[in-house]
Design a protein around this motif. Structure first.
Motif, PDB file in Angstrom:
ATOM      1  N   GLY A  12       4.874  -1.334   1.271  1.00  0.00           N
ATOM      2  CA  GLY A  12       6.236  -1.579   1.756  1.00  0.00           C
ATOM      3  C   GLY A  12       6.582  -0.708   2.951  1.00  0.00           C
ATOM      4  N   PHE A  13       6.154   0.556   2.900  1.00  0.00           N
ATOM      5  CA  PHE A  13       6.426   1.467   4.005  1.00  0.00           C
ATOM      6  C   PHE A  13       5.750   0.970   5.280  1.00  0.00           C
ATOM      7  CE2 PHE A  13       5.282   4.927   6.802  1.00  0.00           C
ATOM      8  CZ  PHE A  13       6.496   5.573   6.968  1.00  0.00           C
ATOM      9  N   LEU A  14       4.459   0.646   5.189  1.00  0.00           N
ATOM     10  CA  LEU A  14       3.737   0.211   6.380  1.00  0.00           C
ATOM     11  C   LEU A  14       4.305  -1.091   6.932  1.00  0.00           C
ATOM     12  CD1 LEU A  14       0.074   1.105   5.365  1.00  0.00           C
ATOM     13  CD2 LEU A  14       1.452   2.174   7.170  1.00  0.00           C
ATOM     14  N   ARG A  15       4.667  -2.008   6.062  1.00  0.00           N
ATOM     15  CA  ARG A  15       5.250  -3.277   6.526  1.00  0.00           C
ATOM     16  C   ARG A  15       6.560  -3.033   7.262  1.00  0.00           C
ATOM     17  NH1 ARG A  15       3.680  -7.298   1.439  1.00  0.00           N
ATOM     18  NH2 ARG A  15       1.467  -7.311   1.986  1.00  0.00           N
ATOM     19  N   ALA A  16       7.391  -2.156   6.717  1.00  0.00           N
ATOM     20  CA  ALA A  16       8.675  -1.860   7.366  1.00  0.00           C
ATOM     21  C   ALA A  16       8.455  -1.083   8.668  1.00  0.00           C
ATOM     22  CB  ALA A  16       9.573  -1.066   6.423  1.00  0.00           C
ATOM     23  N   TYR A  17       7.583  -0.100   8.648  1.00  0.00           N
ATOM     24  CA  TYR A  17       7.349   0.733   9.839  1.00  0.00           C
ATOM     25  C   TYR A  17       6.802  -0.093  10.993  1.00  0.00           C
ATOM     26  CZ  TYR A  17       6.095   4.690  12.743  1.00  0.00           C
ATOM     27  OH  TYR A  17       6.008   5.582  13.784  1.00  0.00           O
ATOM     28  N   LEU A  18       5.868  -0.972  10.686  1.00  0.00           N
ATOM     29  CA  LEU A  18       5.221  -1.767  11.728  1.00  0.00           C
ATOM     30  C   LEU A  18       5.947  -3.075  12.024  1.00  0.00           C
ATOM     31  CD1 LEU A  18       1.514  -1.286  10.568  1.00  0.00           C
ATOM     32  CD2 LEU A  18       2.615  -0.234  12.571  1.00  0.00           C
ATOM     33  N   GLY A  19       6.860  -3.470  11.134  1.00  0.00           N
ATOM     34  CA  GLY A  19       7.507  -4.765  11.293  1.00  0.00           C
ATOM     35  C   GLY A  19       6.519  -5.900  11.112  1.00  0.00           C
ATOM     36  N   GLU A  20       5.532  -5.663  10.284  1.00  0.00           N
ATOM     37  CA  GLU A  20       4.440  -6.620  10.065  1.00  0.00           C
ATOM     38  C   GLU A  20       4.378  -6.965   8.572  1.00  0.00           C
ATOM     39  OE1 GLU A  20       1.734  -9.143   9.897  1.00  0.00           O
ATOM     40  OE2 GLU A  20       2.137  -8.408  11.918  1.00  0.00           O
ATOM     41  N   PRO A  21       4.789  -8.173   8.188  1.00  0.00           N
ATOM     42  CA  PRO A  21       4.862  -8.524   6.767  1.00  0.00           C
ATOM     43  C   PRO A  21       3.526  -8.576   6.039  1.00  0.00           C
ATOM     44  CG  PRO A  21       5.363 -10.438   8.129  1.00  0.00           C
ATOM     45  CD  PRO A  21       5.236  -9.253   9.053  1.00  0.00           C
ATOM     46  N   ARG A  22       2.420  -8.575   6.774  1.00  0.00           N
ATOM     47  CA  ARG A  22       1.105  -8.632   6.119  1.00  0.00           C
ATOM     48  C   ARG A  22       0.373  -7.291   6.136  1.00  0.00           C
ATOM     49  NH1 ARG A  22      -1.527 -14.468   7.438  1.00  0.00           N
ATOM     50  NH2 ARG A  22       0.167 -15.671   6.509  1.00  0.00           N
ATOM     51  N   ALA A  23       0.993  -6.260   6.663  1.00  0.00           N
ATOM     52  CA  ALA A  23       0.342  -4.943   6.745  1.00  0.00           C
ATOM     53  C   ALA A  23       0.007  -4.439   5.346  1.00  0.00           C
ATOM     54  CB  ALA A  23       1.255  -3.955   7.461  1.00  0.00           C
ATOM     55  N   ARG A  24      -1.153  -3.825   5.238  1.00  0.00           N
ATOM     56  CA  ARG A  24      -1.588  -3.247   3.961  1.00  0.00           C
ATOM     57  C   ARG A  24      -2.331  -1.946   4.243  1.00  0.00           C
ATOM     58  NH1 ARG A  24      -0.697  -5.824  -0.330  1.00  0.00           N
ATOM     59  NH2 ARG A  24      -2.195  -4.692  -1.568  1.00  0.00           N
ATOM     60  N   GLY A  25      -2.156  -1.026   3.337  1.00  0.00           N
ATOM     61  CA  GLY A  25      -2.892   0.227   3.417  1.00  0.00           C
ATOM     62  C   GLY A  25      -3.989   0.236   2.373  1.00  0.00           C
ATOM     63  N   LEU A  26      -4.688   1.339   2.269  1.00  0.00           N
ATOM     64  CA  LEU A  26      -5.749   1.481   1.284  1.00  0.00           C
ATOM     65  C   LEU A  26      -5.308   2.260   0.048  1.00  0.00           C
ATOM     66  CD1 LEU A  26      -8.737   2.232   3.697  1.00  0.00           C
ATOM     67  CD2 LEU A  26      -8.108   0.049   2.639  1.00  0.00           C
ATOM     68  N   MET A  27      -4.157   2.914   0.129  1.00  0.00           N
ATOM     69  CA  MET A  27      -3.670   3.709  -1.003  1.00  0.00           C
ATOM     70  C   MET A  27      -3.155   2.776  -2.093  1.00  0.00           C
ATOM     71  SD  MET A  27      -1.058   6.870  -0.917  1.00  0.00           S
ATOM     72  CE  MET A  27      -0.049   7.211  -2.334  1.00  0.00           C
ATOM     73  N   LEU A  28      -3.734   2.888  -3.268  1.00  0.00           N
ATOM     74  CA  LEU A  28      -3.393   1.986  -4.362  1.00  0.00           C
ATOM     75  C   LEU A  28      -2.424   2.581  -5.369  1.00  0.00           C
ATOM     76  CD1 LEU A  28      -6.983   0.599  -4.991  1.00  0.00           C
ATOM     77  CD2 LEU A  28      -5.164  -0.405  -3.597  1.00  0.00           C
ATOM     78  N   VAL A  29      -2.298   3.893  -5.373  1.00  0.00           N
ATOM     79  CA  VAL A  29      -1.470   4.579  -6.351  1.00  0.00           C
ATOM     80  C   VAL A  29      -0.124   4.917  -5.733  1.00  0.00           C
ATOM     81  CG1 VAL A  29      -1.313   6.651  -7.790  1.00  0.00           C
ATOM     82  CG2 VAL A  29      -3.511   5.526  -7.449  1.00  0.00           C
ATOM     83  N   ARG A  30       0.922   4.827  -6.532  1.00  0.00           N
ATOM     84  CA  ARG A  30       2.258   5.202  -6.070  1.00  0.00           C
ATOM     85  C   ARG A  30       2.710   6.468  -6.795  1.00  0.00           C
ATOM     86  NH1 ARG A  30       6.196   0.020  -5.598  1.00  0.00           N
ATOM     87  NH2 ARG A  30       4.839  -1.312  -4.368  1.00  0.00           N
ATOM     88  N   VAL A  31       3.375   7.332  -6.075  1.00  0.00           N
ATOM     89  CA  VAL A  31       4.011   8.492  -6.703  1.00  0.00           C
ATOM     90  C   VAL A  31       5.293   7.977  -7.350  1.00  0.00           C
ATOM     91  CG1 VAL A  31       5.099  10.725  -6.262  1.00  0.00           C
ATOM     92  CG2 VAL A  31       2.981  10.115  -5.089  1.00  0.00           C
ATOM     93  N   PRO A  32       5.529   8.304  -8.613  1.00  0.00           N
ATOM     94  CA  PRO A  32       6.592   7.653  -9.372  1.00  0.00           C
ATOM     95  C   PRO A  32       8.037   7.975  -8.998  1.00  0.00           C
ATOM     96  CG  PRO A  32       5.553   9.355 -10.688  1.00  0.00           C
ATOM     97  CD  PRO A  32       4.762   9.238  -9.424  1.00  0.00           C
ATOM     98  N   SER A  33       8.282   9.095  -8.350  1.00  0.00           N
ATOM     99  CA  SER A  33       9.681   9.456  -8.087  1.00  0.00           C
ATOM    100  C   SER A  33       9.821  10.167  -6.750  1.00  0.00           C
ATOM    101  CB  SER A  33      10.217  10.369  -9.190  1.00  0.00           C
ATOM    102  OG  SER A  33       9.638  11.660  -9.085  1.00  0.00           O
ATOM    103  N   PRO A  34      11.027  10.099  -6.163  1.00  0.00           N
ATOM    104  CA  PRO A  34      11.264  10.832  -4.911  1.00  0.00           C
ATOM    105  C   PRO A  34      11.073  12.335  -5.089  1.00  0.00           C
ATOM    106  CG  PRO A  34      13.084   9.330  -5.360  1.00  0.00           C
ATOM    107  CD  PRO A  34      12.183   9.311  -6.557  1.00  0.00           C
ATOM    108  N   GLU A  35      11.453  12.865  -6.242  1.00  0.00           N
ATOM    109  CA  GLU A  35      11.322  14.308  -6.489  1.00  0.00           C
ATOM    110  C   GLU A  35       9.853  14.718  -6.490  1.00  0.00           C
ATOM    111  OE1 GLU A  35      13.049  12.214  -8.599  1.00  0.00           O
ATOM    112  OE2 GLU A  35      15.053  12.730  -7.885  1.00  0.00           O
ATOM    113  N   ALA A  36       9.006  13.952  -7.190  1.00  0.00           N
ATOM    114  CA  ALA A  36       7.574  14.270  -7.227  1.00  0.00           C
ATOM    115  C   ALA A  36       6.971  14.157  -5.831  1.00  0.00           C
ATOM    116  CB  ALA A  36       6.853  13.352  -8.203  1.00  0.00           C
ATOM    117  N   ALA A  37       7.380  13.150  -5.073  1.00  0.00           N
ATOM    118  CA  ALA A  37       6.868  12.976  -3.714  1.00  0.00           C
ATOM    119  C   ALA A  37       7.259  14.164  -2.826  1.00  0.00           C
ATOM    120  CB  ALA A  37       7.388  11.670  -3.121  1.00  0.00           C
ATOM    121  N   ARG A  38       8.508  14.617  -2.920  1.00  0.00           N
ATOM    122  CA  ARG A  38       8.945  15.782  -2.138  1.00  0.00           C
ATOM    123  C   ARG A  38       8.199  17.042  -2.577  1.00  0.00           C
ATOM    124  NH1 ARG A  38      14.055  13.178  -2.595  1.00  0.00           N
ATOM    125  NH2 ARG A  38      14.553  14.454  -4.395  1.00  0.00           N
ATOM    126  N   ASP A  39       7.977  17.181  -3.876  1.00  0.00           N
ATOM    127  CA  ASP A  39       7.236  18.336  -4.381  1.00  0.00           C
ATOM    128  C   ASP A  39       5.805  18.334  -3.859  1.00  0.00           C
ATOM    129  OD1 ASP A  39       9.506  19.147  -5.773  1.00  0.00           O
ATOM    130  OD2 ASP A  39       8.784  18.421  -7.714  1.00  0.00           O
TER     131      ASP A  39
END
Length: 127
Positions: free
Chosen positions: A92-119
């Motif tokens: 979702g981040f890459l699609r929004a950043y690039l304005g490209e609806p088909r953009a995909r990255g290689l990272m498959l795992v998501r960090v579950p919360s904004p707090e964990a991501a900031r940490d």
């Protein structure tokens, strides 16, 4: 001197995460990433050593997705805001950043919360 002091203190104040909590939250990330300064690694993902302030897809010899390379070429820099948004929803981040609806990255795992991501970002900023 006051201007210099303000500039050197501001970045530390801007970071919201807890590096100690981030070290713990980073453990699942170690499957794919290291935090040591290693130009080459047997892990699937790049070393995250020095990621804070680094342009996306900037390391030589790393297999990045076309979308992440394009984001780096477009000026994406890993600051706390970009990093936390990316690790919570890489596609979702890459699609929004690039304005490209088909953009995909290689990272498959998501960090579950904004707090964990900031940490995690605060932890990586110490590496």
């Amino acid at each position: 001197m006051t201007g210099f002091l303000a500039l050197t203190i501001a970045p530390a104040q801007a970071m919201e995460g807890d590096p100690e909590a981030g070290a713990l939250a980073f453990r699942p990330c170690m499957t794919c990433h290291v935090t040591e300064a290693q130009p080459e690694s047997s892990r699937a993902g790049p070393s995250l050593h020095g990621i804070a302030g680094r342009r996306a897809a900037a390391l030589d010899g790393v297999r990045y997705s076309d979308a992440l390379r394009a984001a780096g070429a477009a000026g994406l820099v890993w600051d706390e805001t970009n990093f936390t948004a990316y690790v919570q929803d890489p596609v979702g981040f890459l699609r929004a950043y690039l304005g490209e609806p088909r953009a995909r990255g290689l990272m498959l795992v998501r960090v579950p919360s904004p707090e964990a991501a900031r940490d995690i970002f605060a932890y990586l900023a110490t590496r």
